[in-house]
Design a protein around this motif. Structure first.
Motif, mmCIF file in Angstrom:
data_model
loop_
_atom_site.group_PDB
_atom_site.id
_atom_site.type_symbol
_atom_site.label_atom_id
_atom_site.label_comp_id
_atom_site.label_asym_id
_atom_site.label_seq_id
_atom_site.Cartn_x
_atom_site.Cartn_y
_atom_site.Cartn_z
ATOM 1 N N UNK A 75 0.794 -1.318 -0.063
ATOM 2 C CA UNK A 75 0.010 -0.145 0.171
ATOM 3 C C UNK A 75 0.801 1.204 -0.047
ATOM 4 N N UNK A 76 1.886 1.358 0.940
ATOM 5 C CA UNK A 76 3.046 2.383 0.721
ATOM 6 C C UNK A 76 3.534 2.429 -0.360
ATOM 7 N N UNK A 77 4.226 1.536 -0.778
ATOM 8 C CA UNK A 77 5.048 1.499 -2.084
ATOM 9 C C UNK A 77 4.048 2.045 -3.204
ATOM 10 N N UNK A 89 2.198 8.725 -6.802
ATOM 11 C CA UNK A 89 2.783 9.979 -6.603
ATOM 12 C C UNK A 89 3.900 10.273 -7.788
ATOM 13 N N UNK A 90 5.075 9.247 -7.609
ATOM 14 C CA UNK A 90 6.148 9.570 -8.477
ATOM 15 C C UNK A 90 5.609 9.588 -10.042
ATOM 16 N N UNK A 91 4.566 8.409 -10.312
ATOM 17 C CA UNK A 91 4.339 8.271 -11.916
ATOM 18 C C UNK A 91 3.545 9.761 -12.204
ATOM 19 N N UNK A 92 2.879 10.529 -11.324
ATOM 20 C CA UNK A 92 2.099 11.903 -11.447
ATOM 21 C C UNK A 92 3.195 12.863 -11.794
ATOM 22 N N UNK A 93 4.263 12.860 -10.868
ATOM 23 C CA UNK A 93 5.588 13.873 -11.213
ATOM 24 C C UNK A 93 6.232 13.477 -12.193
ATOM 25 N N UNK A 94 6.429 12.305 -12.657
ATOM 26 C CA UNK A 94 7.021 12.041 -14.032
ATOM 27 C C UNK A 94 6.106 12.253 -15.188
ATOM 28 N N UNK A 107 1.842 3.403 -13.389
ATOM 29 C CA UNK A 107 0.580 4.134 -12.737
ATOM 30 C C UNK A 107 -0.205 2.908 -12.557
ATOM 31 N N UNK A 108 -0.354 2.022 -13.423
ATOM 32 C CA UNK A 108 -1.260 0.861 -13.565
ATOM 33 C C UNK A 108 -0.877 0.075 -12.348
ATOM 34 N N UNK A 109 0.402 -0.228 -12.375
ATOM 35 C CA UNK A 109 1.016 -1.072 -11.298
ATOM 36 C C UNK A 109 0.935 -0.503 -9.836
ATOM 37 N N UNK A 110 1.083 0.812 -9.861
ATOM 38 C CA UNK A 110 1.057 1.431 -8.471
ATOM 39 C C UNK A 110 -0.578 1.186 -8.009
ATOM 40 N N UNK A 152 2.961 -8.374 -5.470
ATOM 41 C CA UNK A 152 3.375 -7.184 -5.258
ATOM 42 C C UNK A 152 4.807 -6.967 -5.406
ATOM 43 N N UNK A 153 5.574 -7.991 -4.892
ATOM 44 C CA UNK A 153 7.256 -7.847 -5.232
ATOM 45 C C UNK A 153 7.278 -7.904 -6.754
ATOM 46 N N UNK A 154 6.914 -8.590 -7.575
ATOM 47 C CA UNK A 154 7.042 -8.791 -8.835
ATOM 48 C C UNK A 154 6.600 -7.334 -9.414
ATOM 49 N N UNK A 155 5.607 -6.870 -8.787
ATOM 50 C CA UNK A 155 5.135 -5.545 -9.562
ATOM 51 C C UNK A 155 6.115 -4.385 -9.524
ATOM 52 N N UNK A 156 6.710 -4.586 -8.084
ATOM 53 C CA UNK A 156 7.569 -3.299 -7.674
ATOM 54 C C UNK A 156 8.857 -3.717 -8.674
#
Length: 136
Positions: A16-18, A24-29, A57-60, A83-87
């Protein structure tokens, strides 16, 4: 130094946190790409950058939703591994595309498909978690 507790439940909370951080980083990027890169890089490079932002963003969002799935009785361990694979996919797929566009370094190209495979494995694990309920 204390050890970090890494139970499937704590990994789900971390997803959830990641996921929130990745969104957030996707919006900034995305804003950077739309406003900072337009006219600086080629249209093709901008398209590649936008692909990286979209997949991030999809994976976030997938990470955020997955953090809520244990309430449905889905297996926490499978969700945690998904989740680990998505990260890993975000870092390898989107990260390599960002670096490719921003640095022009083409040797990163072979890393991108590995990230794509990580995304696919994560989705396959989500399917497995949906089909195999948690024992209570």
């Amino acid at each position: 130094m204390t050890a970090v507790k890494t139970t499937p439940g704590s990994i789900i909370r971390w997803s959830l946190a990641i996921g929130g951080l990745a969104a957030l980083l996707a919006v900034i990027a995305g804003a950077f790409g739309a406003h900072g890169l337009r006219g600086v890089v080629t249209e093709r490079a901008l398209s590649v950058f936008e692909t990286a932002v979209s997949y991030q963003m999809y994976h976030a969002l997938a990470l955020i939703v997955t953090a809520l799935m244990p309430a449905l009785g889905l297996k926490r361990r499978l969700l945690a591994v998904a989740s680990g694979f998505w990260v890993a996919g975000i870092v390898l797929f989107s990260g390599s595309l960002y670096l490719l566009v921003l640095s022009g370094t083409h040797w990163l190209g072979p890393v991108t498909p590995v990230g794509g495979v990580c995304f696919m494995v994560g989705w396959a694990l989500l399917i497995a978690a949906a089909l195999k309920r948690e024992r209570r």
